[in-house]
Design a protein around this motif. Structure first.
Motif, PDB file in Angstrom:
ATOM      1  N   VAL A  65     -29.462   5.708  16.432  1.00  0.00           N
ATOM      2  CA  VAL A  65     -30.152   6.230  15.257  1.00  0.00           C
ATOM      3  C   VAL A  65     -31.641   5.980  15.458  1.00  0.00           C
ATOM      4  O   VAL A  65     -32.078   4.826  15.541  1.00  0.00           O
ATOM      5  CB  VAL A  65     -29.668   5.555  13.959  1.00  0.00           C
ATOM      6  N   THR A  66     -32.432   7.033  15.558  1.00  0.00           N
ATOM      7  CA  THR A  66     -33.862   6.928  15.831  1.00  0.00           C
ATOM      8  C   THR A  66     -34.647   7.170  14.549  1.00  0.00           C
ATOM      9  O   THR A  66     -34.524   8.228  13.922  1.00  0.00           O
ATOM     10  CB  THR A  66     -34.293   7.955  16.895  1.00  0.00           C
ATOM     11  N   LYS A  82     -26.351   2.382   7.252  1.00  0.00           N
ATOM     12  CA  LYS A  82     -25.066   1.998   6.653  1.00  0.00           C
ATOM     13  C   LYS A  82     -24.347   3.239   6.135  1.00  0.00           C
ATOM     14  O   LYS A  82     -23.124   3.376   6.294  1.00  0.00           O
ATOM     15  CB  LYS A  82     -25.288   1.000   5.521  1.00  0.00           C
ATOM     16  N   TYR A  83     -25.096   4.141   5.509  1.00  0.00           N
ATOM     17  CA  TYR A  83     -24.502   5.387   5.013  1.00  0.00           C
ATOM     18  C   TYR A  83     -23.891   6.174   6.170  1.00  0.00           C
ATOM     19  O   TYR A  83     -22.752   6.654   6.085  1.00  0.00           O
ATOM     20  CB  TYR A  83     -25.576   6.211   4.306  1.00  0.00           C
ATOM     21  N   LEU A  84     -24.641   6.307   7.263  1.00  0.00           N
ATOM     22  CA  LEU A  84     -24.150   7.057   8.412  1.00  0.00           C
ATOM     23  C   LEU A  84     -22.906   6.405   9.016  1.00  0.00           C
ATOM     24  O   LEU A  84     -21.982   7.098   9.462  1.00  0.00           O
ATOM     25  CB  LEU A  84     -25.250   7.161   9.477  1.00  0.00           C
ATOM     26  N   PHE A 105     -31.247  13.399   9.650  1.00  0.00           N
ATOM     27  CA  PHE A 105     -30.685  12.879   8.406  1.00  0.00           C
ATOM     28  C   PHE A 105     -31.826  12.336   7.557  1.00  0.00           C
ATOM     29  O   PHE A 105     -32.569  11.451   7.980  1.00  0.00           O
ATOM     30  CB  PHE A 105     -29.679  11.770   8.718  1.00  0.00           C
ATOM     31  N   SER A 106     -32.007  12.913   6.386  1.00  0.00           N
ATOM     32  CA  SER A 106     -33.032  12.415   5.467  1.00  0.00           C
ATOM     33  C   SER A 106     -32.347  11.721   4.304  1.00  0.00           C
ATOM     34  O   SER A 106     -31.330  12.206   3.791  1.00  0.00           O
ATOM     35  CB  SER A 106     -33.921  13.562   4.960  1.00  0.00           C
ATOM     36  N   TYR A 107     -32.905  10.597   3.909  1.00  0.00           N
ATOM     37  CA  TYR A 107     -32.246   9.740   2.921  1.00  0.00           C
ATOM     38  C   TYR A 107     -33.288   9.232   1.935  1.00  0.00           C
ATOM     39  O   TYR A 107     -34.332   8.700   2.332  1.00  0.00           O
ATOM     40  CB  TYR A 107     -31.598   8.572   3.656  1.00  0.00           C
ATOM     41  N   THR A 108     -33.015   9.416   0.655  1.00  0.00           N
ATOM     42  CA  THR A 108     -33.898   8.864  -0.373  1.00  0.00           C
ATOM     43  C   THR A 108     -33.102   7.949  -1.277  1.00  0.00           C
ATOM     44  O   THR A 108     -31.961   8.248  -1.634  1.00  0.00           O
ATOM     45  CB  THR A 108     -34.564   9.972  -1.216  1.00  0.00           C
ATOM     46  N   TYR A 109     -33.714   6.851  -1.621  1.00  0.00           N
ATOM     47  CA  TYR A 109     -33.076   5.828  -2.448  1.00  0.00           C
ATOM     48  C   TYR A 109     -33.786   5.792  -3.799  1.00  0.00           C
ATOM     49  O   TYR A 109     -34.989   5.540  -3.878  1.00  0.00           O
ATOM     50  CB  TYR A 109     -33.175   4.473  -1.750  1.00  0.00           C
ATOM     51  N   SER A 110     -33.050   6.117  -4.870  1.00  0.00           N
ATOM     52  CA  SER A 110     -33.642   6.188  -6.198  1.00  0.00           C
ATOM     53  C   SER A 110     -32.967   5.201  -7.143  1.00  0.00           C
ATOM     54  O   SER A 110     -31.743   5.033  -7.110  1.00  0.00           O
ATOM     55  CB  SER A 110     -33.499   7.614  -6.753  1.00  0.00           C
ATOM     56  N   THR A 111     -33.763   4.560  -8.001  1.00  0.00           N
ATOM     57  CA  THR A 111     -33.212   3.639  -9.008  1.00  0.00           C
ATOM     58  C   THR A 111     -33.122   4.290 -10.380  1.00  0.00           C
ATOM     59  O   THR A 111     -32.577   3.714 -11.310  1.00  0.00           O
ATOM     60  CB  THR A 111     -34.092   2.380  -9.139  1.00  0.00           C
TER      61      THR A 111
END
Length: 338
Positions: A65-66, A82-84, A105-111
């Motif tokens: 994973v780069t 971890k998701y992957l 793979f684009s990943y956004t973490y929202s609260t």
């Protein structure tokens, strides 16, 4: 260059371009074993994002994973990894056989529990510091700007604030004519464009498209143009979009030899899209061709690489243990459609 003028985790597996040969197929996600909701506390306004390119091996297992960039506020790469790791894959195939391949793979973490949550708004402290820096940039008091960024960063927490932070830094580096850092911050703002107000999202996309055209990166210029159509409140006629698309395609056809100069930061991989079949690389560092349905071993520069339409969408992942400059020359047949 002077003419350049929800409580939930959101994850997106970037769509692969279709490959031209029926015997080639891209990676598929066949099972998602991730929990539907995250268990983290919603009391913090700190949110994060990351963009990675990941390999799926011929046996369907997750490979390297780069990380291409990560949030400066809340590093999110480990959450993305971890998701992957909780996904099950069907490997890509090339010429009818399973093959190592790669995807973005684009990943956004929202609260924020909802899109209208107070967590999504810029704080008073952020707005105050933003306005100070914005005024200094507009009045060309650039020597006073950088000392204020640290204070602004301390008020930068949610994704909206991070998008504005990247946009403001891009304007600062534009004023300095520091094109390398200008591009890096503009790409971050573009990645977070859904979190920018329309009056910033539109020029962000337009500026990046113009930069890509200057760099002869016609493939990404086309992608930026398509992104304009998805900005809420922006209406672009089909005729105008087709005309702009035809203009980009025309420039591509008129440029049989594409030359790009790439600056590599120490231990920071960079992705470069491939649109022609023969690729010559000069400089220092390493390169790996990663495609929808094909993968080549990492090799040391200088070198030559051949891409085929049957590989699907292809990108070079460049890296070096030191800062360095790389020159990429693309010639030969088109491997993408314009």
């Amino acid at each position: 260059m002077k003419t350049l003028k929800l409580c939930a985790v959101t994850a997106f597996l970037c769509s692969a371009f279709s490959v031209s040969a029926q015997s080639s197929t891209p990676i598929k996600v066949i099972e998602n074993n991730n929990a539907q909701f995250k268990s983290d506390s919603m009391l913090s306004r700190h949110e994060g994002y990351t963009l990675v390119n990941y390999i799926v091996k011929a046996d369907g297992s997750l490979g390297e994973v780069t990380v291409l960039f990560d949030s400066e506020v809340k590093p999110t790469t480990e959450k993305a990894k971890k998701y992957l790791s909780n996904l099950e894959f069907e490997a890509a195939t090339y010429q009818g056989k399973a093959h190592d391949a790669a995807r973005f793979f684009s990943y956004t973490y929202s609260t924020a529990p909802t899109t209208n949550s107070n967590n999504n708004r810029a704080s008073k402290g952020f707005v105050s510091d933003y306005d100070v820096i914005d005024k200094l940039i507009k009045t060309q008091q650039l020597e006073k700007v950088y000392e204020h960024f640290e204070e602004l960063l301390s008020h930068t927490k949610n994704l909206n604030e991070q998008a504005l932070f990247a946009w403001l830094k891009s304007q600062y580096f534009y004023a300095l004519q520091d094109w390398h850092n200008y591009e890096k911050q503009l790409q971050r703002a573009y990645f977070l464009r859904k979190h920018l107000p329309k009056e910033f999202a539109v020029p962000c996309i337009q500026n990046l498209m113009q930069l890509y055209l200057y760099q002869q990166d016609f493939l990404n210029a086309k992608r930026a143009l398509l992104a304009l159509k998805h900005v809420p409140g922006v209406n672009i006629s089909e005729q105008a979009q087709q005309k702009a698309m035809a203009d980009i395609a025309g420039l591509y056809q008129q440029t049989p030899s594409i030359t790009q100069s790439v600056k590599l930061d120490k231990n920071t991989p960079k992705s470069v899209g491939i649109s022609r079949s023969e690729v010559a690389l000069k400089g220092e560092g390493q390169a790996q061709l990663r495609c929808d349905a094909y993968l080549e071993p990492r090799i040391t520069l200088p070198t030559n690489i051949t891409a085929k339409p049957s590989y699907g969408r292809c990108n070079l992942i460049l890296s070096n243990s030191q800062n360095s400059d790389v020159t990429i020359t693309q010639t030969g047949k088109a491997v993408v459609r314009f």
